[in-house]
Design an enzyme around this catalytic site. Sequence first.
Site, PDB file in Angstrom:
ATOM      1  N   HIS A 130     -27.145 -10.233  -2.905  1.00 29.33           N
ATOM      2  CA  HIS A 130     -26.044 -11.200  -2.791  1.00 29.33           C
ATOM      3  C   HIS A 130     -25.650 -11.460  -1.340  1.00 29.33           C
ATOM      4  O   HIS A 130     -24.502 -11.811  -1.068  1.00 29.33           O
ATOM      5  CB  HIS A 130     -24.831 -10.706  -3.582  1.00 29.33           C
ATOM      6  CG  HIS A 130     -25.000 -10.819  -5.071  1.00 29.33           C
ATOM      7  ND1 HIS A 130     -25.042 -12.023  -5.734  1.00 29.33           N
ATOM      8  CD2 HIS A 130     -25.163  -9.867  -6.029  1.00 29.33           C
ATOM      9  CE1 HIS A 130     -25.202 -11.822  -7.039  1.00 29.33           C
ATOM     10  NE2 HIS A 130     -25.295 -10.517  -7.237  1.00 29.33           N
ATOM     11  N   GLU A 178     -27.934  -4.630 -16.655  1.00 28.91           N
ATOM     12  CA  GLU A 178     -26.712  -5.451 -16.614  1.00 28.91           C
ATOM     13  C   GLU A 178     -26.862  -6.738 -17.429  1.00 28.91           C
ATOM     14  O   GLU A 178     -26.078  -7.654 -17.273  1.00 28.91           O
ATOM     15  CB  GLU A 178     -26.294  -5.744 -15.163  1.00 28.91           C
ATOM     16  CG  GLU A 178     -27.413  -6.208 -14.266  1.00 28.91           C
ATOM     17  CD  GLU A 178     -27.032  -6.334 -12.791  1.00 28.91           C
ATOM     18  OE1 GLU A 178     -25.852  -6.206 -12.425  1.00 28.91           O
ATOM     19  OE2 GLU A 178     -27.955  -6.602 -11.998  1.00 28.91           O
ATOM     20  N   ASP A 199     -21.932  -8.691 -13.909  1.00 34.93           N
ATOM     21  CA  ASP A 199     -22.975  -9.205 -14.808  1.00 34.93           C
ATOM     22  C   ASP A 199     -22.835  -8.634 -16.216  1.00 34.93           C
ATOM     23  O   ASP A 199     -23.092  -9.333 -17.197  1.00 34.93           O
ATOM     24  CB  ASP A 199     -24.365  -8.905 -14.230  1.00 34.93           C
ATOM     25  CG  ASP A 199     -24.694  -9.855 -13.089  1.00 34.93           C
ATOM     26  OD1 ASP A 199     -24.517 -11.068 -13.271  1.00 34.93           O
ATOM     27  OD2 ASP A 199     -25.101  -9.385 -12.023  1.00 34.93           O
TER      28      ASP A 199
HETATM   29  C1  3PY Z   1     -22.399  -6.608 -10.758  1.00 38.40           C
HETATM   30  O1  3PY Z   1     -21.172  -6.438 -10.802  1.00 38.40           O
HETATM   31  O2  3PY Z   1     -23.019  -7.345 -11.523  1.00 38.40           O
HETATM   32  C2  3PY Z   1     -23.152  -5.900  -9.736  1.00 38.40           C
HETATM   33  O3  3PY Z   1     -24.339  -6.093  -9.641  1.00 38.40           O
HETATM   34  C3  3PY Z   1     -22.410  -4.946  -8.852  1.00 38.40           C
HETATM   35  O4  3PY Z   1     -23.078  -4.632  -7.710  1.00 38.40           O
HETATM   36 MG    MG Z   2     -25.063  -7.646 -10.871  1.00 42.73          MG
END
Ligand code: 3PY
Ligand code: MG
Length: 261
Positions: free
Chosen positions: A46, A151, A177
């Site tokens: 990111h 995630e 996510d």
């Molecule tokens: C998220 O919150 O999706 C992340 O990848 C945190 O680093």
């Molecule tokens: Mg993430």
Amino acid sequence: MRENKVKRALRENRLALGTYVSFADPQIVEIIGAAGYDAAFIDMEHTTFDLGLVSEMIRAADLAGVTSMIRIPGNDEHLILRLLDAGAEGIIIPHIDGLEGAKRAVDAVRYAPLGSRGGAGGTRAARFGTVSWEEHTRTSNEQIVLSVMTEDEKGISQIGDIARLPGIDIVSIGPTDFSEYMGIRDPQSPVIRARLEELAAEVKAAGGAKLSIPMNHPAFPLTAGELQAMGVGYTHVAPPPPALLLRSLQERIADIRGQLG
Ligand code: 3PY
Ligand code: MG
């Protein structure tokens, strides 16, 4: 390779503490080390951090005695190899593509017999050829931390199998996510909380990799005690440096303006 602070904490069932680098400056890594954290979280997913900058951050982490944990943009074996050869001590892979993706990650990060990381004896990681190939491959396999992020559906639904896979040290849940995947944006949601508890229990029962969830993350804020109770082995501590700096600057200016009346 030297002893990895995160790996050691995982082995000793302690909660390893990392925090965000955020700014494009290797000095932040040194500051994180000077502050006493175990790990500096260097994010290439990111941010616009490029390989040159990240390699300087890895060097700064070595200098500061802090573990360099690098999140790559995707499960790219070529990028993983370049980062490891530069001396990265930890690799984090976002949105892991289920057990298959986790197997590919192990393959890229571990030397044989666990994986098939490509070899080069003269890299920075191999101390420019001053350590034997046997020692470099053995200590790399022992010390490098591999974290895969579950995630979304593919990762979450296979979290137990992924946690059991030899070569994976950490399965990590990204709060933002994960919340999007659950379709719930309420940080206080009991549904999110209950699902997290279930996943934590699943990882614990697998008896392999440890769980990672960030501390105090806005998408679901958990304390150090709550993380510990869930059996979390590694965490990124929020707020990150930009938020800390902003808050501190805001408090300072408010104080001065107050004095000026
Ligand atoms: C998220 O919150 O999706 C992340 O990848 C945190 O680093
Ligand atoms: Mg993430």
